[in-house]
Design a protein around this motif. Structure first.
Motif, PDB file in Angstrom:
ATOM      1  N   ILE A 137       0.851  -1.181   0.000  1.00 29.79           N
ATOM      2  CA  ILE A 137       0.000   0.000   0.000  1.00 29.79           C
ATOM      3  C   ILE A 137       0.891   1.238   0.000  1.00 29.79           C
ATOM      4  N   ALA A 138       0.803   2.031  -1.050  1.00 29.60           N
ATOM      5  CA  ALA A 138       1.556   3.282  -1.152  1.00 29.60           C
ATOM      6  C   ALA A 138       0.570   4.441  -1.025  1.00 29.60           C
ATOM      7  N   GLY A 139       1.074   5.593  -0.592  1.00 37.81           N
ATOM      8  CA  GLY A 139       0.197   6.749  -0.442  1.00 37.81           C
ATOM      9  C   GLY A 139      -0.877   6.519   0.600  1.00 37.81           C
ATOM     10  N   ALA A 140      -0.500   5.904   1.717  1.00 36.22           N
ATOM     11  CA  ALA A 140      -1.474   5.522   2.744  1.00 36.22           C
ATOM     12  C   ALA A 140      -2.254   6.706   3.305  1.00 36.22           C
ATOM     13  N   ARG A 141      -1.665   7.887   3.250  1.00 32.66           N
ATOM     14  CA  ARG A 141      -2.366   9.087   3.726  1.00 32.66           C
ATOM     15  C   ARG A 141      -2.908   9.929   2.577  1.00 32.66           C
ATOM     16  N   GLY A 142      -3.083   9.291   1.421  1.00 32.54           N
ATOM     17  CA  GLY A 142      -3.744   9.970   0.312  1.00 32.54           C
ATOM     18  C   GLY A 142      -2.860  10.589  -0.744  1.00 32.54           C
ATOM     19  N   ASP A 143      -1.560  10.314  -0.736  1.00 29.17           N
ATOM     20  CA  ASP A 143      -0.654  10.860  -1.748  1.00 29.17           C
ATOM     21  C   ASP A 143      -0.911  10.179  -3.093  1.00 29.17           C
ATOM     22  N   VAL A 144      -1.579  10.882  -3.998  1.00 32.13           N
ATOM     23  CA  VAL A 144      -1.930  10.296  -5.294  1.00 32.13           C
ATOM     24  C   VAL A 144      -0.729  10.186  -6.235  1.00 32.13           C
ATOM     25  N   GLN A 145       0.398  10.769  -5.868  1.00 29.71           N
ATOM     26  CA  GLN A 145       1.621  10.657  -6.664  1.00 29.71           C
ATOM     27  C   GLN A 145       2.461   9.441  -6.264  1.00 29.71           C
ATOM     28  N   ALA A 146       2.093   8.771  -5.184  1.00 34.45           N
ATOM     29  CA  ALA A 146       2.847   7.610  -4.703  1.00 34.45           C
ATOM     30  C   ALA A 146       2.736   6.461  -5.705  1.00 34.45           C
ATOM     31  N   ARG A 147       3.692   5.556  -5.616  1.00 37.08           N
ATOM     32  CA  ARG A 147       3.718   4.386  -6.501  1.00 37.08           C
ATOM     33  C   ARG A 147       4.208   3.162  -5.742  1.00 37.08           C
ATOM     34  N   VAL A 148       3.873   2.002  -6.262  1.00 41.99           N
ATOM     35  CA  VAL A 148       4.422   0.730  -5.793  1.00 41.99           C
ATOM     36  C   VAL A 148       5.291   0.199  -6.916  1.00 41.99           C
ATOM     37  N   PHE A 149       6.530  -0.120  -6.582  1.00 43.16           N
ATOM     38  CA  PHE A 149       7.454  -0.736  -7.538  1.00 43.16           C
ATOM     39  C   PHE A 149       7.827  -2.107  -6.981  1.00 43.16           C
ATOM     40  N   CYS A 150       7.835  -3.126  -7.815  1.00 38.99           N
ATOM     41  CA  CYS A 150       8.332  -4.423  -7.340  1.00 38.99           C
ATOM     42  C   CYS A 150       9.022  -5.167  -8.470  1.00 38.99           C
ATOM     43  N   LEU A 166      -2.564  -4.681  -4.313  1.00 31.41           N
ATOM     44  CA  LEU A 166      -1.773  -3.473  -4.557  1.00 31.41           C
ATOM     45  C   LEU A 166      -2.709  -2.291  -4.377  1.00 31.41           C
ATOM     46  N   ALA A 167      -2.234  -1.239  -3.698  1.00 34.04           N
ATOM     47  CA  ALA A 167      -3.075  -0.059  -3.507  1.00 34.04           C
ATOM     48  C   ALA A 167      -2.231   1.206  -3.550  1.00 34.04           C
ATOM     49  N   VAL A 168      -2.832   2.264  -4.100  1.00 31.04           N
ATOM     50  CA  VAL A 168      -2.231   3.599  -4.102  1.00 31.04           C
ATOM     51  C   VAL A 168      -3.325   4.578  -3.699  1.00 31.04           C
ATOM     52  N   ALA A 169      -3.086   5.295  -2.612  1.00 25.24           N
ATOM     53  CA  ALA A 169      -4.010   6.333  -2.123  1.00 25.24           C
ATOM     54  C   ALA A 169      -5.450   5.834  -2.028  1.00 25.24           C
ATOM     55  N   GLY A 170      -5.618   4.610  -1.546  1.00 22.17           N
ATOM     56  CA  GLY A 170      -6.951   4.069  -1.321  1.00 22.17           C
ATOM     57  C   GLY A 170      -7.599   3.378  -2.510  1.00 22.17           C
ATOM     58  N   VAL A 171      -6.989   3.441  -3.669  1.00 19.80           N
ATOM     59  CA  VAL A 171      -7.499   2.740  -4.854  1.00 19.80           C
ATOM     60  C   VAL A 171      -6.713   1.438  -4.959  1.00 19.80           C
ATOM     61  N   TYR A 172      -7.421   0.310  -4.982  1.00 22.74           N
ATOM     62  CA  TYR A 172      -6.711  -0.963  -4.893  1.00 22.74           C
ATOM     63  C   TYR A 172      -7.161  -1.969  -5.949  1.00 22.74           C
ATOM     64  N   ALA A 173      -6.329  -2.988  -6.102  1.00 23.86           N
ATOM     65  CA  ALA A 173      -6.655  -4.141  -6.941  1.00 23.86           C
ATOM     66  C   ALA A 173      -6.215  -5.385  -6.175  1.00 23.86           C
ATOM     67  N   VAL A 174      -7.057  -6.395  -6.191  1.00 31.03           N
ATOM     68  CA  VAL A 174      -6.710  -7.668  -5.562  1.00 31.03           C
ATOM     69  C   VAL A 174      -6.163  -8.605  -6.634  1.00 31.03           C
ATOM     70  N   ALA A 175      -5.610  -9.717  -6.191  1.00 29.01           N
ATOM     71  CA  ALA A 175      -4.924 -10.649  -7.095  1.00 29.01           C
ATOM     72  C   ALA A 175      -5.772 -11.031  -8.308  1.00 29.01           C
ATOM     73  N   ASP A 176      -7.058 -11.266  -8.106  1.00 32.56           N
ATOM     74  CA  ASP A 176      -7.932 -11.671  -9.218  1.00 32.56           C
ATOM     75  C   ASP A 176      -8.081 -10.593 -10.277  1.00 32.56           C
ATOM     76  N   GLN A 177      -7.886  -9.326  -9.889  1.00 31.59           N
ATOM     77  CA  GLN A 177      -8.058  -8.212 -10.828  1.00 31.59           C
ATOM     78  C   GLN A 177      -6.776  -7.867 -11.576  1.00 31.59           C
ATOM     79  N   ILE A 178      -5.662  -8.407 -11.127  1.00 33.48           N
ATOM     80  CA  ILE A 178      -4.373  -8.064 -11.728  1.00 33.48           C
ATOM     81  C   ILE A 178      -4.123  -8.999 -12.904  1.00 33.48           C
ATOM     82  N   GLN A 179      -3.833  -8.412 -14.043  1.00 33.82           N
ATOM     83  CA  GLN A 179      -3.673  -9.171 -15.282  1.00 33.82           C
ATOM     84  C   GLN A 179      -2.651 -10.290 -15.144  1.00 33.82           C
ATOM     85  N   GLY A 180      -3.004 -11.451 -15.679  1.00 36.02           N
ATOM     86  CA  GLY A 180      -2.141 -12.616 -15.606  1.00 36.02           C
ATOM     87  C   GLY A 180      -0.777 -12.419 -16.249  1.00 36.02           C
TER      88      GLY A 180
END
Length: 110
Positions: free
Chosen positions: A52-65, A73-87
């Motif tokens: 989870i990046a941007g936990a306090r609402g930073d919409v410029q935050a990113r997750v890199f892996c 995966l989540a950024v500023a409260g917008v998230y995707a779970v494993a089933d939603q992430i493209q294969g």
């Protein structure tokens, strides 16, 4: 605050939080583990848990892996779970970020 750097693996049930800072994990994040930052999250091993990046609402935050196998995966409260992430992105080096309020996950060319 300075970037928080964690060298050891993050095990299931652990939660690591970087308050007002970026978080760098130099190892694996196991399933059931959470890594959270008010800034960006960088995982230089496999990401199998939640990031989870941007936990306090930073919409410029990113997750890199380096190897994306995330449960969530989540950024500023917008998230995707494993089933939603493209294969096609699973197992790849990716970045997650917000684009006009929509969570985007793109392959990194590394």
């Amino acid at each position: 605050k300075p970037t928080r750097v964690v060298m050891e693996p993050i095990r299931s049930g652990q939660q690591i939080y970087a308050d007002n800072a970026d978080l760098v994990i130099m190892n694996t994040v196991s399933p059931g583990a959470e890594v959270i930052a008010d800034g960006c999250v960088h995982v230089y091993g496999s990401l199998r848990g939640r990031a989870i990046a941007g936990a306090r609402g930073d919409v410029q935050a990113r997750v890199f892996c380096r190897r994306m196998e995330a449960e969530l995966l989540a950024v500023a409260g917008v998230y995707a779970v494993a089933d939603q992430i493209q294969g096609a992105l699973r197992g790849q080096a990716v970045q997650a970020y917000l684009d006009n309020g929509t969570l985007k996950i793109d392959k990194l060319d590394v």
